[in-house]
Structure formats: structure tokens, C-alpha cells
Scaffold this motif. Structure first.
Motif, PDB file in Angstrom:
ATOM      1  N   PRO A   4       0.845  -1.202   0.000  1.00  0.00           N
ATOM      2  CA  PRO A   4       0.000   0.000   0.000  1.00  0.00           C
ATOM      3  C   PRO A   4       0.879   1.250   0.000  1.00  0.00           C
ATOM      4  O   PRO A   4       2.015   1.238   0.488  1.00  0.00           O
ATOM      5  CB  PRO A   4      -0.768  -0.122   1.318  1.00  0.00           C
ATOM      6  CG  PRO A   4       0.191  -0.854   2.223  1.00  0.00           C
ATOM      7  CD  PRO A   4       1.027  -1.752   1.358  1.00  0.00           C
ATOM      8  N   MET A   5       0.370   2.339  -0.564  1.00  0.00           N
ATOM      9  CA  MET A   5       1.111   3.601  -0.519  1.00  0.00           C
ATOM     10  C   MET A   5       1.221   4.077   0.924  1.00  0.00           C
ATOM     11  O   MET A   5       0.239   4.055   1.665  1.00  0.00           O
ATOM     12  CB  MET A   5       0.416   4.656  -1.368  1.00  0.00           C
ATOM     13  CG  MET A   5       0.555   4.461  -2.862  1.00  0.00           C
ATOM     14  SD  MET A   5      -0.298   5.741  -3.831  1.00  0.00           S
ATOM     15  CE  MET A   5       0.606   7.210  -3.329  1.00  0.00           C
ATOM     16  N   ALA A   6       2.409   4.514   1.308  1.00  0.00           N
ATOM     17  CA  ALA A   6       2.619   4.980   2.676  1.00  0.00           C
ATOM     18  C   ALA A   6       2.061   6.381   2.887  1.00  0.00           C
ATOM     19  O   ALA A   6       1.818   6.789   4.025  1.00  0.00           O
ATOM     20  CB  ALA A   6       4.102   4.949   3.017  1.00  0.00           C
ATOM     21  N   GLN A   7       1.866   7.127   1.814  1.00  0.00           N
ATOM     22  CA  GLN A   7       1.352   8.492   1.910  1.00  0.00           C
ATOM     23  C   GLN A   7       0.237   8.688   0.898  1.00  0.00           C
ATOM     24  O   GLN A   7       0.290   8.145  -0.206  1.00  0.00           O
ATOM     25  CB  GLN A   7       2.466   9.515   1.648  1.00  0.00           C
ATOM     26  CG  GLN A   7       3.625   9.453   2.614  1.00  0.00           C
ATOM     27  CD  GLN A   7       4.710  10.449   2.254  1.00  0.00           C
ATOM     28  OE1 GLN A   7       4.492  11.353   1.442  1.00  0.00           O
ATOM     29  NE2 GLN A   7       5.879  10.294   2.844  1.00  0.00           N
ATOM     30  N   ALA A   8      -0.754   9.480   1.274  1.00  0.00           N
ATOM     31  CA  ALA A   8      -1.843   9.790   0.356  1.00  0.00           C
ATOM     32  C   ALA A   8      -1.428  10.924  -0.571  1.00  0.00           C
ATOM     33  O   ALA A   8      -0.507  11.695  -0.282  1.00  0.00           O
ATOM     34  CB  ALA A   8      -3.095  10.172   1.135  1.00  0.00           C
ATOM     35  N   THR A   9      -2.112  11.040  -1.691  1.00  0.00           N
ATOM     36  CA  THR A   9      -1.863  12.113  -2.643  1.00  0.00           C
ATOM     37  C   THR A   9      -3.200  12.668  -3.115  1.00  0.00           C
ATOM     38  O   THR A   9      -4.216  11.970  -3.081  1.00  0.00           O
ATOM     39  CB  THR A   9      -1.054  11.602  -3.851  1.00  0.00           C
ATOM     40  OG1 THR A   9      -0.890  12.666  -4.801  1.00  0.00           O
ATOM     41  CG2 THR A   9      -1.770  10.441  -4.539  1.00  0.00           C
ATOM     42  N   ASP A  10      -3.224  13.921  -3.541  1.00  0.00           N
ATOM     43  CA  ASP A  10      -4.461  14.493  -4.055  1.00  0.00           C
ATOM     44  C   ASP A  10      -4.476  14.501  -5.579  1.00  0.00           C
ATOM     45  O   ASP A  10      -5.420  14.981  -6.193  1.00  0.00           O
ATOM     46  CB  ASP A  10      -4.680  15.911  -3.527  1.00  0.00           C
ATOM     47  CG  ASP A  10      -3.539  16.860  -3.908  1.00  0.00           C
ATOM     48  OD1 ASP A  10      -2.615  16.428  -4.629  1.00  0.00           O
ATOM     49  OD2 ASP A  10      -3.585  18.029  -3.490  1.00  0.00           O
ATOM     50  N   ARG A  11      -3.434  13.964  -6.191  1.00  0.00           N
ATOM     51  CA  ARG A  11      -3.341  13.922  -7.650  1.00  0.00           C
ATOM     52  C   ARG A  11      -3.226  12.479  -8.125  1.00  0.00           C
ATOM     53  O   ARG A  11      -2.703  11.612  -7.423  1.00  0.00           O
ATOM     54  CB  ARG A  11      -2.131  14.738  -8.132  1.00  0.00           C
ATOM     55  CG  ARG A  11      -2.246  16.224  -7.827  1.00  0.00           C
ATOM     56  CD  ARG A  11      -0.990  16.986  -8.245  1.00  0.00           C
ATOM     57  NE  ARG A  11       0.171  16.560  -7.476  1.00  0.00           N
ATOM     58  CZ  ARG A  11       1.259  15.992  -8.013  1.00  0.00           C
ATOM     59  NH1 ARG A  11       1.311  15.779  -9.327  1.00  0.00           N
ATOM     60  NH2 ARG A  11       2.272  15.651  -7.270  1.00  0.00           N
TER      61      ARG A  11
END
Length: 629
Positions: A231-238
Motif C-alpha cells: 500500500p502507498m505509505a502516503q496519500a496524494t491528491d493527484r
């Protein structure tokens, strides 16, 4: 005091009342134009009164800042030269391996250089690389682990350590990974985990390392360890960082080259799920409620939109005079395959009204009915698995901790799971505001109507609907009995029942159905409604005929196919089920005849019943009636 908006609204309503005359009488208690009319009124209200006054643009952009994340399993990277095996990922289970591609790819990668097992005997202790907890070592199954080639077992200071040799055989490495996880168990994660090796990452830092989690996720099938996920360790808004994430992992593990000219394409096309959520807390409570209703409505609408699309099967290419023609058994088999694909995976359930109604919107968040009755914290800390295991899952794990049962979920989101590739799953989630990274508020507002969603799964409710439509209600129980005899079924009977009797749902009351009718001209709208109702009438006639054959052995049943269906030699139709079978020697032996007459009738009965469900969806043009942009 009247103003221009009130005058415009009055003029629009008068115009609609004249345009929506009732030229045709239907059997429904409400004329089918009434819900369409009400939907049109709502649309006009949106235009006349507008949402901009109630939801200032700058506030919406601040609070609807979307957070995206992705996850994909450790699998074989895409390879152009091997299209059939492209994106193949295989369970770490000896009986399910295919050519050992995954095991070999992992053994040849940098995975076990950058990650390793870390253990501890007590939850309060620090993680120690290579340490195997005492409970794991004492397990009788650990004897097999000791004998695996390439695994070095040593004892120091009373503790047992395991070291993975660089030249370990691929299958031995897979057996070690699977064996140690299953000895530790699905629930005892506080004593042994796969974690990053800090010194290995620090020795060669690479751009994007912060997106790769400290601990990969584990995927289980019951008590069987399946595979490792990233899973991605950080979220992104793009969307772009999300699409690039698989490439970051592949190249860091050495499974793809960073100079590969097709790296970006392979990354976008990697199989993976996409998570989406928004932060609503800056909004006033009344506004939060409206957008949460929109989130819930979008969840329901998208699940049913994807189901209708799956059942579309080429749509009008096979339609003649509104009838889907089954020219031969191969066409029927393709219809059945569409249905079977929806019920043969434990990772995907059926979206039903009961599941949809479990989610309640409150002024403070989402509450889940009977949340503590079937919660699995390893799947989601706050939402039961049946709400997650859908084409688009409802998730509540974004707060990071399990909330008290009586506390609503302030932060919830959706997980797109139905599509194969990351880029396609991203596309089925709420769209962003044009020119901005934020979620477009109009997308959520368009789905905020609190109409019914989901298939009916309750037997009593389905029987009541059958009576209304003129369908023999006994067919509901007949289906359940036949399904219960199927030892290979994957989903609960209620999920299979709901999908089998998809045509019994009152789709004409669905918000998507109504909103799509609004976009049609009057003549087209009337034609679409007539086609829908005639498809339902044909379904009732066909299934009633099937039910007659199920009860009458002398009835030489033929489904409505262009190809004639052969009967058994003694004239008994194929769908009639017998508990006992007379001694008939012309079949070669009584045993073979008994087998045919006690197993095949269920198969053929469900075969026809399920194909008729898909056939109705095509004939009713359900894909277009449940269309979403």
C-alpha cells in the motif's frame, strides 16, 4: 415576496406539467413518469436556486481535497513478450503455482535485501531482525522450516534466528515465507512481521522511498497466507503519483529497469486497487450531511452501474425486436460466464439493499448498523468485510484506529476494486474538479438523492416482489435448495439469490434510472420505459415456464433458444430433479442414470435461471438506464 427565481420555477413547473401528460396507463401504482417528473423538478431547482450560494467555491475546494492511495500485490511485473501471463500473480501455495514465475521473480529481486523478518517475544520489546519468536520455534510445523535449503537457523542468547541465504532456491524461499507466516498465524502480528531493513534503504536512498511502507501488508484466505501487498505509505491528491507508485516499487526491488521506455505504461496498467476519501470537517454540519449522502449514493450507484456494464454483453448487437437471441448453446454459455464471474470470487460479494442500508448518514459522520457483529479489524478497522468486498468497497480504516461502536466514522472513503488496472480503478472513483486536484462537488451532489439502491437478497422480500410481477414465488425457494446442494459455491446463498433474481428489483425507482430518463426526449423516454417493462414481462414468462418444468417431469421443457435442447431418452426434461431414480438399463447402468438425474437437473435449472437474469439486463438496456459518466 416573489422574486425572479420563484417566477422561473413556477414557469418551469407549469411547462413540465403540460409536457408530462399521461398518455398510457401502466400497472404500477405510480405512473412511471411521476418519478421522472420529480427528478426533473429537482434538476430545475438546482439550476434556478443553485448550489453556489449554499456552498461557496473556496470552502468546497478546501474541504473536498481528495486523498488518494493505491495498493497492489507483490506479483510478476508486466511483460510485453508474455501477454497471456501478463500481470500474473500467484498465491504462495504449492498447489496453485504456475511455472513458479512469481517465486523466481521474488528470489531474483532485491526484496529480501530491502526487507526481512523482524521478531520479538513480547509486544513491549523492540523488533529484532531475523529473530523467530519462541512460540513459532516450538510449533511442530517448524521442523519442516529447519530443513529448507538456503535457510540458516542459529541460536544466540536463548533466541532463534533465521538468515536467508543469497542463493536460496525460489521454491524454498516461498515455502519459508508462507510457512513462517502460517505458524505465526493470521492474528498474532505483534510478534513477527516483514519490515524494511533500515541500513539497506539508507545505503542507497532513492526518490520515492517515502511512498513505500515500513511494513508491507499481508493478504490471507482464511487461515492460509496468500501474498504480500504494497500500500502507498502516503496519500496524494493527484492521480499521477498514484499511477507512478507501482513503478517506484518495481524499480526499487530491481524487478523492472528505471530506463525501461515502457515503464510508465506498465505502472499504469499494474493490477491494483485505488482508495479515495475527502475531508468534510471544515464544512458546517448540515453541509457535511449532504456530501456524506452523496458519498453513500455514489457508492451505491457505481456498484450497480458496474454490474449493469458487466452484464451488458455487447448489448444491442444481439438484440432483434427487443429480444436477445440465443442462437446456440455457446451464446448461453457466455451469458452464464458473466453471471458466474460475479459469484466465483471470495473477494467480491453482491451489492444488496441490506448492505446499502447498513450505512447510515448522521450529522457527525457515518454509522454502521450492527458494526460489531461481523467486524474483522485485519480487513478494515471500522467497516465489516461485506461492505468492503464489492466492486467499489465502503471503507472506514482511514482514521488509523478502531473506533468505539457507538462513535460514528468521521472519515470514510471508497475503494475501487472491480477493474484490473490501477488507471481504470482511478477512473471509476469521483472525479476531480476541472483544473484543480480537489474532488468535484457536483459529482457528489448529483448522487445525494436518498432513493433505493442495491439488489434484494431477502427471501420474503423477493417472494413479495414475485407476486407483484406475476412470477411463481416458489421459484425463490427452489433456487435456494439447488444452490445449497452446490458444495463448490463461494458466496453466501443470500448474495447468489440477489444476483439470480436481479430482474425483480424495482429498477424504475432507482435514482440513476430516473436521472437518465430525464435526459431523453419524450418519445425516446417512452420507448425506453416500454422496452424495460416488456423485458420484465418476458422474464416472468420464461422463468414461470422453467418453474413448471422443474415440477412436472412429463413437461418437455425447451428454453427460449433458437437451438433445440435435447431431452433425456425417457422423455424426462433436463431440469426435473428426482431424489430416487428407477432402474433403467438403457442408460448403461442405474448408477450413471442416478448420477445424471440427481446432479445435472440442478445444474441445468440454475444454468437457465442465471442466464435469464443476464438476458433481462440486456433486453431492458439496463446498462444505459444505469449509466454514469
Amino acid at each position: 415576496m416573489l422574486n425572479l427565481r420563484h417566477i422561473l420555477l413556477w414557469f418551469a413547473l407549469v411547462s413540465l406539467s403540460r409536457a408530462y401528460s399521461f398518455p398510457k396507463k401502466h400497472s404500477n401504482s405510480w405512473h412511471p413518469c411521476v418519478p421522472v417528473l420529480m427528478t426533473k423538478v429537482r434538476e430545475i431547482c438546482k439550476v434556478v436556486f443553485g448550489y453556489q450560494d449554499r456552498f461557496p467555491e473556496e470552502l468546497l475546494q478546501a474541504c473536498l481535497n481528495r486523498q488518494l492511495g493505491s495498493e497492489f500485490e507483490l506479483s510478476v511485473p508486466p511483460q510485453e513478450e508474455d501477454a497471456d501471463a501478463e500481470f500474473a500473480s500467484f498465491l504462495m501455495n504449492r498447489s496453485e503455482r504456475t511455472a513458479n514465475r512469481l517465486e523466481t521473480a521474488i528470489a531474483n529481486s532485491n526484496f529480501w535485501k530491502l526487507f526481512d523478518f523482524y521478531g520479538r517475544n513480547q509486544a513491549s520489546e523492540k523488533w529484532v531482525r531475523g529473530l523467530l519468536p519462541a512460540d513459532v520455534v516450538r510449533d511442530p510445523r517448524f521442523t519442516n522450516i529447519r530443513t529448507l535449503p538456503g535457510i540458516q537457523i542459529a541460536t544466540r542468547d536463548g533466541n532463534t534466528f533465521a538468515t536467508i541465504a543469497t542463493d536460496i532456491p525460489a521454491l524454498a524461499l516461498a515455502d519459508f515465507t508462507k510457512g513462517v507466516h502460517e505458524i505465526r498465524g493470521k492474528w498474532n502480528r505483534d510478534c513477527l512481521r516483514v519490515r524494511k531493513v533500515p541500513e539497506a534503504w539508507a545505503a542507497n536512498p532513492t526518490r520515492g522511498d517515502d511512498l513505500i511502507p515500513e511494513e508491507p501488508s499481508e493478504e490471507w484466505r482464511g487461515d492460509i497466507f496468500s501474498h504480500i501487498e504494497f500500500p502507498m505509505a502516503q496519500a496524494t491528491d493527484r492521480g499521477q503519483p498514484l499511477l507512478d507508485f507501482p513503478a517506484v516499487v518495481w524499480t526499487r526491488l530491481g524487478m523492472l529497469s528505471p530506463t525501461d521506455p515502457n515503464l510508465a505504461k506498465k505502472s499504469r496498467e499494474t493490477p491494483g486497487h485505488v482508495h479515495w476519501t475527502v475531508d468534510l470537517t471544515p464544512l458546517p454540519e448540515s453541509h457535511q450531511t449532504i456530501f456524506r449522502q452523496g458519498m453513500k449514493g455514489y457508492w451505491g450507484d457505481r456498484n450497480e452501474n458496474l454490474l449493469a456494464h458487466r452484464f451488458a454483453f455487447g448489448g444491442n448487437d444481439w438484440i432483434k425486436d427487443e429480444i436477445f437471441e440465443i442462437n446456440d448453446s455457446s451464446v448461453a454459455q457466455q451469458l452464464l460466464s458473466r453471471f458466474q464471474g460475479a459469484i466465483n470470487s471470495p473477494s467480491f460479494g453482491t451489492f444488496t439493499q441490506r448492505k446499502y442500508d447498513r450505512v447510515h448518514v448522521t450529522k457527525n459522520g457515518f454509522s454502521i448498523e450492527d458494526r460489531d457483529s461481523d467486524l474483522d479489524p485485519l480487513i478494515d478497522a471500522n467497516v465489516p468485510p461485506e461492505l468492503k468486498r464489492l466492486d467499489v468497497g465502503f471503507r472506514g480504516n482511514y482514521g488509523g484506529v478502531t473506533l468505539p461502536i457507538d462513535q460514528p466514522l468521521i472519515k470514510a472513503g471508497l475503494e475501487a476494486r472491480e477493474k484490473r488496472q490501477v488507471q481504470d480503478n482511478l477512473a471509476i472513483l469521483p472525479a476531480k474538479l476541472p483544473g484543480f486536484p480537489q474532488t468535484d462537488p457536483k459529482v457528489l451532489l448529483a448522487h445525494s438523492h436518498q432513493g433505493p439502491r442495491g439488489l434484494i437478497d431477502g427471501r420474503v422480500d423477493l417472494e413479495a416482489r414475485a407476486v407483484v410481477l406475476g412470477l411463481n414465488p416458489e421459484i425463490i425457494n427452489e433456487n435456494d435448495v439447488a444452490v445449497s446442494r452446490d458444495e463448490n459455491r463461494v458466496l453466501p446463498i443470500a448474495d447468489i439469490r440477489a444476483l439470480t433474481f436481479l430482474p425483480l428489483t424495482a429498477w424504475e425507482n432507482h435514482p440513476l434510472f430516473q436521472s437518465n430518463l430525464v435526459t431523453l426526449r419524450w418519445s425516446e423516454r417512452n420507448k425506453a420505459l416500454s422496452r424495460y417493462h416488456r423485458a420484465k414481462e418476458r422474464y416472468v414468462l420464461r422463468v414461470n415456464d422453467l418453474m413448471r418444468a422443474r415440477r412436472d417431469p412429463s413437461y418437455l421443457y425447451q428454453p427460449e433458444w433458437n437451438e433445440r435442447w435435447p431431452q433425456f431418452d425417457d422423455g424426462i426434461n433436463r431440469v426435473f430433479f428426482r431424489e430416487t431414480v428407477p432402474w433403467l438399463m438403457h442408460w448403461g447402468s442405474s448408477d450413471s442414470y442416478r448420477y445424471l438425474m440427481t446432479t445435472k437437473p440442478d445444474y441445468w435449472f440454475l444454468y437457465v435461471l442465471r442466464t435469464e437474469s443476464v438476458r433481462f439486463a440486456i433486453e431492458a438496456n439496463l446498462e444505459n438506464l444505469l449509466h454514469m459518466p
